[in-house]
Every structure is written in C-alpha cells, then in structure tokens.
Motif scaffolding. Structure first.
Motif, PDB file in Angstrom:
ATOM      1  N   LEU A 214      40.199   5.562  26.462  1.00 50.92           N
ATOM      2  CA  LEU A 214      40.418   5.508  25.033  1.00 50.92           C
ATOM      3  C   LEU A 214      41.871   5.137  24.736  1.00 50.92           C
ATOM      4  O   LEU A 214      42.789   5.485  25.481  1.00 50.92           O
ATOM      5  N   THR A 215      42.074   4.451  23.628  1.00 54.55           N
ATOM      6  CA  THR A 215      43.413   4.232  23.103  1.00 54.55           C
ATOM      7  C   THR A 215      43.839   5.473  22.318  1.00 54.55           C
ATOM      8  O   THR A 215      43.015   6.362  22.048  1.00 54.55           O
ATOM      9  N   PRO A 216      45.104   5.569  21.900  1.00 51.05           N
ATOM     10  CA  PRO A 216      45.484   6.662  20.999  1.00 51.05           C
ATOM     11  C   PRO A 216      44.642   6.695  19.726  1.00 51.05           C
ATOM     12  O   PRO A 216      44.296   7.775  19.232  1.00 51.05           O
ATOM     13  N   VAL A 217      44.278   5.524  19.211  1.00 51.92           N
ATOM     14  CA  VAL A 217      43.398   5.476  18.040  1.00 51.92           C
ATOM     15  C   VAL A 217      42.028   6.054  18.393  1.00 51.92           C
ATOM     16  O   VAL A 217      41.440   6.831  17.628  1.00 51.92           O
ATOM     17  N   GLY A 218      41.515   5.701  19.567  1.00 46.66           N
ATOM     18  CA  GLY A 218      40.230   6.229  20.010  1.00 46.66           C
ATOM     19  C   GLY A 218      40.255   7.741  20.172  1.00 46.66           C
ATOM     20  O   GLY A 218      39.284   8.436  19.848  1.00 46.66           O
ATOM     21  N   GLU A 219      41.372   8.265  20.664  1.00 46.55           N
ATOM     22  CA  GLU A 219      41.510   9.710  20.801  1.00 46.55           C
ATOM     23  C   GLU A 219      41.486  10.384  19.433  1.00 46.55           C
ATOM     24  O   GLU A 219      40.884  11.451  19.262  1.00 46.55           O
ATOM     25  N   GLU A 220      42.154   9.774  18.452  1.00 45.27           N
ATOM     26  CA  GLU A 220      42.163  10.343  17.105  1.00 45.27           C
ATOM     27  C   GLU A 220      40.774  10.269  16.478  1.00 45.27           C
ATOM     28  O   GLU A 220      40.340  11.210  15.788  1.00 45.27           O
ATOM     29  N   GLN A 221      40.064   9.172  16.708  1.00 40.38           N
ATOM     30  CA  GLN A 221      38.687   9.073  16.210  1.00 40.38           C
ATOM     31  C   GLN A 221      37.820  10.167  16.812  1.00 40.38           C
ATOM     32  O   GLN A 221      37.016  10.804  16.113  1.00 40.38           O
ATOM     33  N   ALA A 222      37.980  10.402  18.123  1.00 41.87           N
ATOM     34  CA  ALA A 222      37.198  11.441  18.793  1.00 41.87           C
ATOM     35  C   ALA A 222      37.553  12.824  18.257  1.00 41.87           C
ATOM     36  O   ALA A 222      36.679  13.685  18.085  1.00 41.87           O
TER      37      ALA A 222
END
Length: 246
Positions: free
Chosen positions: A35-43
């Motif tokens: 995951l990207t940092p954005v993906g981590e925030e989405q999760a």
C-alpha cells in the motif's frame, strides 16, 4: 446472506498505472506491491467506518447504515500483500479473525514481465510462516504453504473467469446455510468485476467492466429462492473526495 465486496487500498502499482502507458507500467510494476501512504489512510478510514468511531457520530452511523444495516460477521481476504494490509486494521476494528481465501486473489497472479510476449516470470508469494508473523491472528488455509501459494504462472482472463465462477458457486452454497450473515471480502478490482459478472450470469466476456475505487464497496444480497440482488456498486462513504483513487 449479505456479501460486501471491498477493493484493497491504493497500491504502488495503482500509482504507476495512473501515470504511465501500459507498456511502461508492465515493464516496471511489482509482483507484490504494498500500500501507499494514501492506501494506508484509506484502509484506516475503512476500518473506522465499519468498526465505529470512538465517539458516537450520528452522520457516521447513518452512512454506515447506508452500506449494511447489520454488522459484519465474517471477514475474508486475498493472500496478496495489498489486500492483507487493507484487512489488518479492519479486522482489529471489527474484532474478527480474517480468513485468507486464495481464490479471491487478483487476475494474473504474481508475476513480472510482459505476458503478451511470453516473458512473464512467476513468483510464489508470501509463505505461511512469514504471513503468520506479519499478520498474526489471520486464519490460513492449506493452500498457503511454507513455499508460498501461487505456482500457475500468468493467469489469463479466461482462467480468472473460471475462478470467479467457482467463488460465486461457493457463495451461493453458503447462502443456504449462512442466511443471517454479513460476509465481507477484501479483494481486487478485476476479480471483483469477474465475480459480479459470474453472480449475475453475464456470460463469457461481456463488453463492460465493473470499476471500483480503492476501498470502494459493493453489496450483493442472496435472497430466498436463489434470487441475487445487487444492491449497489462502488460506494465509498468513508472517504473524502481527495482520497478517491483508482
């Protein structure tokens, strides 16, 4: 029985695909992107949405009800890293032990190279011990071995279609014995498209695609008499617009 299909958070490959031509992307993509940092925030937001905020929030409660009127009772995830990483905070928020379901991995499998010219290279994926160490509490099936879980080279779309139909048949069978459950699957964009098509009997390779945002949610209800109702597609009430990615 109610099934919620959730796409994983933004991955490193998603970012590449967004800014490159297909030829550039296929030459540089990872077989197992994180995951990207954005993906981590989405999760994180996905987990907060389904698990509930620390303080009561009437708006959050209303938005959660728009996704599913009942709480999630079972959680399944693809064995790919981006799906496992999306599932981990969700599992903690829900208090559920997620089960890895190998058959809901992404189309293509684990590979690098270009399948169009026969240069695709296969990778076996995360082994059992590593997966247990990195994701404690996840329930692993026998298909996840010490040497990994994927040995089939590049998976053509026709093979993905067959696999999606197999998952659809399993869900239909579960609907007869798990009528009161809300089952959430963390999976992938193309596989979600193929699974939805399998569930509605869309045929071999229809000329349309069910597209999903990262952590977008679709809901399918299994009703009496074998009726399947697609209640909605690609909702993301847990995300602000600036976190909409594909």
């Amino acid at each position: 029985m109610r099934v919620l299909l959730v796409r994983h958070g933004q991955s490193e490959n998603n970012v590449l695909a967004d800014k490159m031509t297909y030829d550039e992307y296929i030459a540089t993509r990872s077989h197992e992107p994180d995951l990207t940092p954005v993906g981590e925030e989405q999760a994180r937001r996905l987990a907060q949405f389904f698990g509930g905020a620390a303080q009561p929030d009437a708006d959050l409660t209303e938005r959660r009800a728009s996704i599913s009127e009942q709480p999630v009772t079972a959680l399944y995830t693809s064995p790919m890293l981006r799906a496992l990483r999306t599932t981990a905070p969700l599992a903690a928020a829900l208090g559920l032990a997620p089960e890895v379901w190998v058959d809901i991995h992404e189309h293509g499998g684990l590979f690098t190279g270009d399948p169009r010219n026969g240069t695709a290279v296969n990778f076996s994926g995360m082994g059992r011990a590593e997966m247990q160490q990195r994701f404690p509490g996840f329930l692993l099936p026998p298909e996840v071995t010490e040497d990994g879980w994927w040995w089939n080279g590049y998976e053509e779309i026709e093979q993905c279609t067959v696999r999606a139909r197999r998952v659809a048949e399993t869900l239909c069978a579960w609907a007869k014995t798990r009528k009161d459950e809300v089952i959430l699957l963390v999976t992938h964009g193309t596989f979600m498209d193929q699974l939805l098509k399998a569930l509605i009997g869309a045929g071999e390779q229809p000329n349309f695609f069910f597209s999903h945002l990262n952590t977008g949610v679709s809901r399918v209800d299994f009703l009496e008499g074998g009726l399947i109702a697609v209640r909605y597609l690609n909702r993301a009430p847990h995300l602000p617009l600036e976190l909409y990615t594909r």
